[in-house]
Design a protein around this motif. Sequence first.
Motif, short mmCIF file in Angstrom:
data_model
loop_
_atom_site.label_atom_id
_atom_site.label_comp_id
_atom_site.label_asym_id
_atom_site.label_seq_id
_atom_site.Cartn_x
_atom_site.Cartn_y
_atom_site.Cartn_z
N GLN A 288 0.81 -1.22 0.00
CA GLN A 288 0.00 0.00 0.00
C GLN A 288 0.85 1.27 0.00
N GLY A 289 2.15 1.15 -0.21
CA GLY A 289 3.01 2.33 -0.18
C GLY A 289 2.80 3.22 -1.39
N GLY A 290 3.30 4.44 -1.29
CA GLY A 290 3.20 5.36 -2.42
C GLY A 290 4.33 5.13 -3.40
N ASP A 291 4.00 5.08 -4.69
CA ASP A 291 5.04 4.89 -5.70
C ASP A 291 6.00 6.06 -5.70
N ARG A 300 12.49 5.84 -15.28
CA ARG A 300 12.49 4.69 -14.37
C ARG A 300 13.52 3.67 -14.83
N LYS A 301 13.99 2.89 -13.89
CA LYS A 301 14.98 1.87 -14.23
C LYS A 301 14.34 0.73 -15.01
N PRO A 582 10.28 -2.45 -5.31
CA PRO A 582 10.67 -1.18 -4.69
C PRO A 582 11.92 -0.56 -5.31
N LEU A 583 12.82 -1.37 -5.89
CA LEU A 583 13.99 -0.81 -6.57
C LEU A 583 13.60 0.01 -7.79
N LEU A 584 12.40 -0.27 -8.32
CA LEU A 584 11.90 0.47 -9.48
C LEU A 584 11.00 1.63 -9.06
N GLY A 585 10.79 1.80 -7.77
CA GLY A 585 9.88 2.83 -7.29
C GLY A 585 8.44 2.41 -7.30
N VAL A 586 8.18 1.12 -7.49
CA VAL A 586 6.81 0.59 -7.49
C VAL A 586 6.55 0.00 -6.10
#
Length: 674
Positions: A288-291, A300-301, A582-586
């Motif tokens: 449920q975190g924010g991207d 993005r990577k 999470p390494l991709l910001g997702v």
Amino acid sequence: MKFSLRTFGQHLLGALASATLQAWLMVLCVALALSLLRMGQIAWHWPEGFEASLADLWSVVFQGARFDLKVCAAAAILLWPVLIIVPARWHGWLTGTVTLLFVTASLVNLHYFGFYKTPIDPVVFGFFEDDTKAILQTIWSDFPVTLTLVVLATASWGAMAARKAAYGRLSRRLNRGIGDRRIPVWLTLLGVLLALFLLVLTTKGTLRAMALGRQNVSVTTSQFLNDMVPNGVIALKFAWDGRKASQNFSDPLLGLKQLGYDSPMAAARMLGIEARDEKALRAALFAQGGDAPPPAGQPRKNLLFFLMESWSAEPFRYQAKDFDVLGRLAPTLAQACHFSNFDSAQPGTHPSLEAILFSTPITPLTLGPQGKKPIPWSVPLLLRQAGYHTLFVTSTRSGWRDLDRVLRTQGFDEVVDANNLKAAYPEATLGIWGVWDSYVFRYLSERLKKKEDKPLFVFVLTATNHPPYDLPPEYQRVERNPAKWGGERSADTLWLNIDSYHYATDLLGGLVQEVRAGPQHANTVIAATGDHNVRSFGLYATPERRYLLSQVPFVIWDDGLDCGPQRQLPASHRDMFPTLLPLLGVNSGYVKTGRNLLLDPAKQANPALNAPFSMNYYGTARNALGSWTLGDPASFVCSPGPANANCRFDAQQDAQARAQLGLLDWNVRATLRH
């Protein structure tokens, strides 16, 4: 000719007695053949260095014989009415057909165990759903087909001949006694009824309330010996039950109940998940975190994810200058996060593929109606929604398991398979499983040099490191010191497999080196794992090797990566995408199947959900102390190591593992049942 009720009664009585005798002789002769085949199977697969007591061996033989009698008695009950109706000259054909089928099933089970290290399971149905021609070619080239046919003929003929001889002798006496009325009618009828009752009782397998079933397979602490208990017929029955359960979406609680929980809320309480109702609980299972958007001016990577065919973790342990199995991958590991205590989710390629992409312990999931519409938490779908161009590349044919349709439905923009690669590189040859893996890596090398409008998510499935372990003619075999191999040596395909393992791993290493040295290195995350272990490297039956049974590597390459404290802690496929996304910001939308391996588990809010243990989706788990079958304390086997001198089954962690697996099952069934 006048009808005589007495004559008709005598004929009917004789037919009843004859059919019952025929049925019981078939049961005893076929069961004996199956038991002898089991002893042969134990000897055929006996692992190097494995020791077992005579008491354990007797337990396996005795329990196996009970299952043999059970399946033969079930067949006899079904056959009994037919034996009464058809002429006696057909009895031999009928019982012979049953004998041939049962012996065939047990021989299939023997070789299935050699390949998958388990008795026949639901993966067996992939014979019809995979490339059946390729499977048959592999069987012909990789298994002792001629010897198997000789054993099939010998065991079947022996059982049929014994039945025929015994029936010929006993039936003459029986018919003479009935015809001469030396055996009273009431005694004959009583004998038939008693024999039928015993057949039914034998089918149940026990005098207790619960019939002999899957729960009765474990009779020793050795998984190898327990796997020898089921014959081919009962193993196929267990597999069919598992297959039906995987396709049953009418009851969302099915998996939870099998794992010991009556409701999802009960499982949630075991894990310390706070939720008001089932809707809130389902939301709690998702991130449920924010991207996190990339820094201004930076895209993005990319994510390159490799699912390597039969990529066992064990060869990593023996890598050396004079025993090179990793090729160009070896020098890249110093700059990578290598999780070396890592297990696959499933024992087969397609089950692992579904587990990874669709966060499901239920397999096959996408061959039914559930695969015809997008699964909301599908990894490629989530990444496409996050702005990625999604690409699936494989050296095999994508018609396998209907992947060409399923993958596009579940979020892949492009699917590039063996046929596409053959069109792009006309010199490529289409073999049993597709084109050589080298064409996959050649395609990727060229594709990554092209300018893309969006970041790329590339999921790669290799295929060359697969029986019969053929390699392209240009491959240069590496000289190795055989003494450096520290594993089992019983498989005749061991060295062929090590060559094909090196071939695929070296190609991966070449691409990793190219990307890491190129302009995309700061903008590309690379990850690789194996779909499952490989049979050529052994059965892992001894306690000191049991923990290696399902191990595959998991490796991540990325600039500035802090690998954290979990690289040697038990983990599995379920932990990969909670680590990578999470390494991709997702940070939202995906199922929290496991833990983030780059974080310190001791610092996380929920200890139960971040406990360092591995879990397979087919019902086994492993922690730092040992491995076990979920819900079965007697199955616990200690892993080697000085810290494990006092290892024991942890009932609380077992309950938490069952709760996690049950909730994943419930999420899939409850969401996709409509």
